[in-house]
Design a protein around this motif. Structure first.
Motif, PDB file in Angstrom:
ATOM      1  N   GLY A  62      -7.871   8.238   5.992  1.00  0.00           N
ATOM      2  CA  GLY A  62      -6.942   7.264   6.235  1.00  0.00           C
ATOM      3  C   GLY A  62      -7.274   5.875   5.923  1.00  0.00           C
ATOM      4  O   GLY A  62      -6.520   4.632   5.954  1.00  0.00           O
TER       5      GLY A  62
ATOM      6  N   LYS B 143       0.764  -1.163   0.022  1.00  0.00           N
ATOM      7  CA  LYS B 143      -0.111   0.044   0.144  1.00  0.00           C
ATOM      8  C   LYS B 143       0.735   1.277  -0.040  1.00  0.00           C
ATOM      9  O   LYS B 143       1.765   1.123   0.624  1.00  0.00           O
ATOM     10  CB  LYS B 143      -0.917  -0.200   1.177  1.00  0.00           C
ATOM     11  CG  LYS B 143      -1.662   1.196   1.241  1.00  0.00           C
ATOM     12  CD  LYS B 143      -1.338   2.114   2.325  1.00  0.00           C
ATOM     13  CE  LYS B 143      -2.214   3.531   2.366  1.00  0.00           C
ATOM     14  NZ  LYS B 143      -1.598   4.275   3.489  1.00  0.00           N
TER      15      LYS B 143
ATOM     16  N   LYS C  37      -1.720   8.492  13.582  1.00  0.00           N
ATOM     17  CA  LYS C  37      -2.435   8.443  12.312  1.00  0.00           C
ATOM     18  C   LYS C  37      -1.574   7.574  11.265  1.00  0.00           C
ATOM     19  O   LYS C  37      -1.928   7.545  10.221  1.00  0.00           O
ATOM     20  CB  LYS C  37      -2.798   9.620  11.598  1.00  0.00           C
ATOM     21  CG  LYS C  37      -1.852  10.474  10.990  1.00  0.00           C
ATOM     22  CD  LYS C  37      -2.129  11.375  10.122  1.00  0.00           C
ATOM     23  CE  LYS C  37      -1.253  12.305   9.532  1.00  0.00           C
ATOM     24  NZ  LYS C  37      -1.716  13.048   8.169  1.00  0.00           N
TER      25      LYS C  37
ATOM     26  N   ASP D  30      -5.612   2.452   4.204  1.00  0.00           N
ATOM     27  CA  ASP D  30      -4.780   1.139   5.211  1.00  0.00           C
ATOM     28  C   ASP D  30      -5.622  -0.050   5.247  1.00  0.00           C
ATOM     29  O   ASP D  30      -5.235  -1.187   5.270  1.00  0.00           O
ATOM     30  CB  ASP D  30      -4.458   1.727   6.654  1.00  0.00           C
ATOM     31  CG  ASP D  30      -3.577   2.918   6.382  1.00  0.00           C
ATOM     32  OD1 ASP D  30      -2.661   2.817   5.598  1.00  0.00           O
ATOM     33  OD2 ASP D  30      -3.356   3.773   7.432  1.00  0.00           O
TER      34      ASP D  30
HETATM   35 MG    MG Z   1      -2.665   7.254   6.228  1.00  0.00          MG
END
Ligand code: MG
Ligand code: ADP
Ligand code: ASP
Length: 412
Positions: free
Chosen positions: A151, A7, A209, A154
């Motif tokens: 986010g 990723k 984060k 992920d």
């Molecule tokens: Mg991130």
């Protein structure tokens, strides 16, 4: 040969040059004979811009249309990554969430992945294809695009790794691993070699984060081997390890305190002097939970005569106005004094060793007292202690605590 999910986050695909560098890493893994799924985020700054577009049209935007807009950043990078890989002679194909499909629920803006069918992907793998997936997005049973919360790429990557039973999920980002705290705030923060799912879940949920908390939750549930590493270094995940997030039993060292997280995206809600009767807390928190608002710290006081009570709790800042509205609409609170304060910060100390060591809380309170920082609310679990303080003292508190627990010292 291994099956890997790689990723690349926003800063790792921030421009064409970085996409090319990320593609070089993918090519290196591909040429080593691995089966690969690549998950990409939007170029850094793009999602923020898309969110701002929505707010500038209307502050009361429809969450389904928000998802239509903000999911679009990942489409660009998925296509560009596929082109960059094809240029390197690699048979790559881009996929949007709806094409796989990444099936998710219809809580728009913070949707959860329900299922990822893999037959088509398996067929493509047999044909030597590299899958490039637009992260952050899925499709609901009502056939609408939904996004997985900020986010969320992920989580796309970990969910795919779990569905494909991948050997490892490598999260390439702009730091070369998970640190004892955000290295942007504490320059001498130390890189951690291995961390347990439980600790990382706490750190991520409490503000670190570097990984979205849902991705860690999903990795823990499905036993996905998760690695965080830098996209700016020349090495690849199969060569130079970053930080491995793994099962507690695989970790030899169990430090009392592993890391410190902080979050300024918090709001404190206080309901002052309401009649104290059985069931009052349930009546307040039920509609909050129905509105999908997550509560973290709760304190309830009783007045001297025992007739009234005050309840204070903490919600994500983005949900504060919604929570205020939900509470304001409750019959039992129609005359109540409800106060929302958002210049607060939550500072948390996390470590699995806390289960068997006393004194961690005491040291935290003492350190903050020495810096004259007042603690507003406290919450603790087996492996973490969190305090709510005034936002202006965030950095001072994090630095003082990092020092107090000697986190800068190299691991034994
Ligand atoms: Mg991130
Ligand atoms: P990406 O765009 O690759 O998803 P993010 O910005 O979401 O990257 O996450 C990486 C950032 O997380 C780092 O730049 C760092 O500032 C921050 N961060 C916060 N806490 C930590 C920590 N404990 N260890 C490493 N990075 C952290
Ligand atoms: N682009 C999305 C965001 O900025 C998802 C991600 O980067 O993980 O939140």
């Amino acid at each position: 040969m291994a099956r890997l999910v790689l990723k690349f986050g926003g800063t790792s695909v921030a421009d064409i040059d970085r996409i090319e560098r990320a593609a070089d890493k993918v090519a290196k893994e591909y040429n080593a004979g691995h089966e690969l799924a690549v998950v990409v985020s939007a170029m850094s700054g793009v999602t923020n811009q898309l969110v701002a577009y929505c707010s500038s049209v209307s502050t009361m935007y429809d969450a389904r249309e928000y998802d239509t807009v903000v999911s679009s950043g990942e489409q660009i990078t998925a296509g560009l990554m596929a082109i960059a890989l094809q240029k390197r002679g690699i048979p790559a194909r881009s996929w949007m969430g709806w094409q796989i499909p990444i099936i998710c629920d219809d809580i728009h803006g913070k949707s959860r992945i329900i299922e990822i069918p893999t037959e088509e992907i398996e067929t493509r793998f047999k044909g030597d294809e590299v899958l490039v997936l637009a992260g952050f997005q899925g499709i609901t049973s009502k056939n609408r695009i939904a996004t997985l919360g900020r986010g969320g790429s992920d989580t796309s990557a970990v969910a795919l790794a779990a569905a494909l039973k991948a050997e490892r999920c490598d999260i390439y980002t702009d730091v070369n691993g998970i640190y004892t705290t955000d290295p942007r705030i504490v320059p001498d923060a130390r890189r951690i070699k291995q961390i347990s799912y439980e600790e990382m879940l706490e750190l991520a949920s409490l503000g670190a984060k570097v990984l979205q908390n849902r991705s860690v939750e999903m990795a823990m549930k499905n036993n996905v081997s998760l690695q965080v590493l830098s996209s700016f270094e020349d090495s690849i995940g199969s060569e130079l390890p970053g930080t491995l997030v793994t099962k507690e039993e695989n970790i030899m060292e169990k430090p009392v305190v592993s890391g410190i997280a902080f979050s300024q995206n918090e709001a404190k809600i206080s309901i002052i002097d309401i009649p104290d009767s059985p069931g009052i807390a349930a009546k307040i928190f039920e509609p909050i939970s129905k509105a999908n608002i997550i509560i973290d710290m709760i304190v309830q006081d009783i007045s001297e005569d025992g007739k009234v009570t005050s309840i204070t709790f903490v919600v994500p800042q983005d949900d504060a106005a919604k929570a205020g509205k939900v509470l304001g609409d409750l019959d039992i609170l129609k005359d109540a004094d409800i106060r929302i304060k958002d210049d607060v910060a939550k500072i948390s100390v996390v470590g699995i060793g806390m289960r068997t060591h006393a004194g961690v809380a005491e040291k935290m309170f003492k350190t903050l007292a020495e810096k004259n920082i007042n603690i507003d609310v406290i919450a603790a679990s087996e492996i973490k202690i969190s305090v709510l303080i005034s936002q202006e003292y965030t950095e001072l508190a994090v630095r003082a605590l990092h020092k107090a627990y000697h986190l800068e010292e190299p691991e034994a």
